[in-house]
Design an enzyme around this catalytic site. Sequence first.
Site, PDB file in Angstrom:
ATOM      1  N   HIS A   7       2.343   6.943  45.210  1.00  0.00           N
ATOM      2  CA  HIS A   7       3.701   7.481  45.066  1.00  0.00           C
ATOM      3  C   HIS A   7       4.009   7.807  43.616  1.00  0.00           C
ATOM      4  CE1 HIS A   7       4.310   3.067  44.514  1.00  0.00           C
ATOM      5  NE2 HIS A   7       5.195   3.442  43.591  1.00  0.00           N
ATOM      6  N   HIS A  79       7.232   5.819  37.025  1.00  0.00           N
ATOM      7  CA  HIS A  79       5.811   5.467  37.016  1.00  0.00           C
ATOM      8  C   HIS A  79       5.058   6.236  38.096  1.00  0.00           C
ATOM      9  CE1 HIS A  79       7.264   2.342  39.989  1.00  0.00           C
ATOM     10  NE2 HIS A  79       6.145   2.661  40.590  1.00  0.00           N
ATOM     11  N   GLU A 130       1.024   2.097  37.871  1.00  0.00           N
ATOM     12  CA  GLU A 130       0.918   0.979  38.808  1.00  0.00           C
ATOM     13  C   GLU A 130      -0.380   1.172  39.588  1.00  0.00           C
ATOM     14  OE1 GLU A 130       3.963   0.963  41.861  1.00  0.00           O
ATOM     15  OE2 GLU A 130       3.633  -1.143  42.353  1.00  0.00           O
TER      16      GLU A 130
END
Lengths: 134, 134
Positions: A7, A79, A130
Site C-alpha cells: 500500500h 510511507h 514499511e
Amino acid sequence: MIGRLNHVAIAVPDLDAAVSVYRDTLGATVSEAVDQPDHGVTTVFVELPNTKIELLYPLGTNSPIAKFLERNAAGGIHHLCYEVDDIHAARDKLKAQGMRVLGDGEPKIGAHGKPVLFLHPKDFMGTLVEIEQV
Amino acid sequence: MIGRLNHVAIAVPDLDAAVSVYRDTLGATVSEAVDQPDHGVTTVFVELPNTKIELLYPLGTNSPIAKFLERNAAGGIHHLCYEVDDIHAARDKLKAQGMRVLGDGEPKIGAHGKPVLFLHPKDFMGTLVEIEQV
C-alpha cells in the site's frame, strides 16, 4: 527481497473529505473507517485493482502521524509498504547493509494484523518504508 | 474512474545510489536509466510484481523536479500515477467537480508514451496526482 507494493499510506487532515475525494471524485472503492487504537490512527482503505491506498487520520493523543500533519497541513504521502516473505531475514539483511530499522528492531503487528517494521527514510531517498510479512 | 496504480514516482538526488538501494539492498528488478529530455528527467523503473516505482533524477536546466529536490534534499515521493480509460472524460469529470488540472488542461505525452495530466496536490490531500490513459 521485496515483493508487491502492499500500500501507499497518505496522512490526511480531514478523513471525510479524503474519503469523498477518493470515492466520489476519483470513483474508487473505499472501505469503512476503522479505528486502530494500538496504532494511533483511523484507517480507510482505497481498493485499487493492483494495490491499496491507506488513508491515515490521527486517533487519540500522541498519534504517530500528528507531527507529519503539523509539517504538512494539507496532508501528504506518509510511507510506502513493501511485502516480504520473511521479515526477520529481511531485517537482518537490511541491517547487515547498514540500513537503519526504526524502534527496537523487533517486528510489531501492524494495522493489517501482520508483522511489520519501519525503515529510516534517510536510507531510502527520503521515503519512510514499511516492510510487511505476508 | 481510476484504475490501477501505475507507479509511484520518487525524486532522488543521486540516481546511482537510489538504483543501488532498490537493486542491491531491496533486491528488486531495476531498468536501465533513460534520459527523457522532453520531460527534464532521467528515469529508472523499479519493477515490482504489481506496480512500478519510478525513480526521477533531474536532467538539464529547468527540470520540473529541481525545486522539489531543493526542498527535499534527501529526495522524496513526488507523485502517484493512476490509470484511467479515457483521459478527456476523466479530465472533464474532475473539472466539473472543481478539481484543478495543471498546465493548459490538455493531455501531454508522458514519459511512458501515453497521454497524461497532472492534478493539483491541494485538491488531493497534498498528493500530486498524475492520471495516465492506458
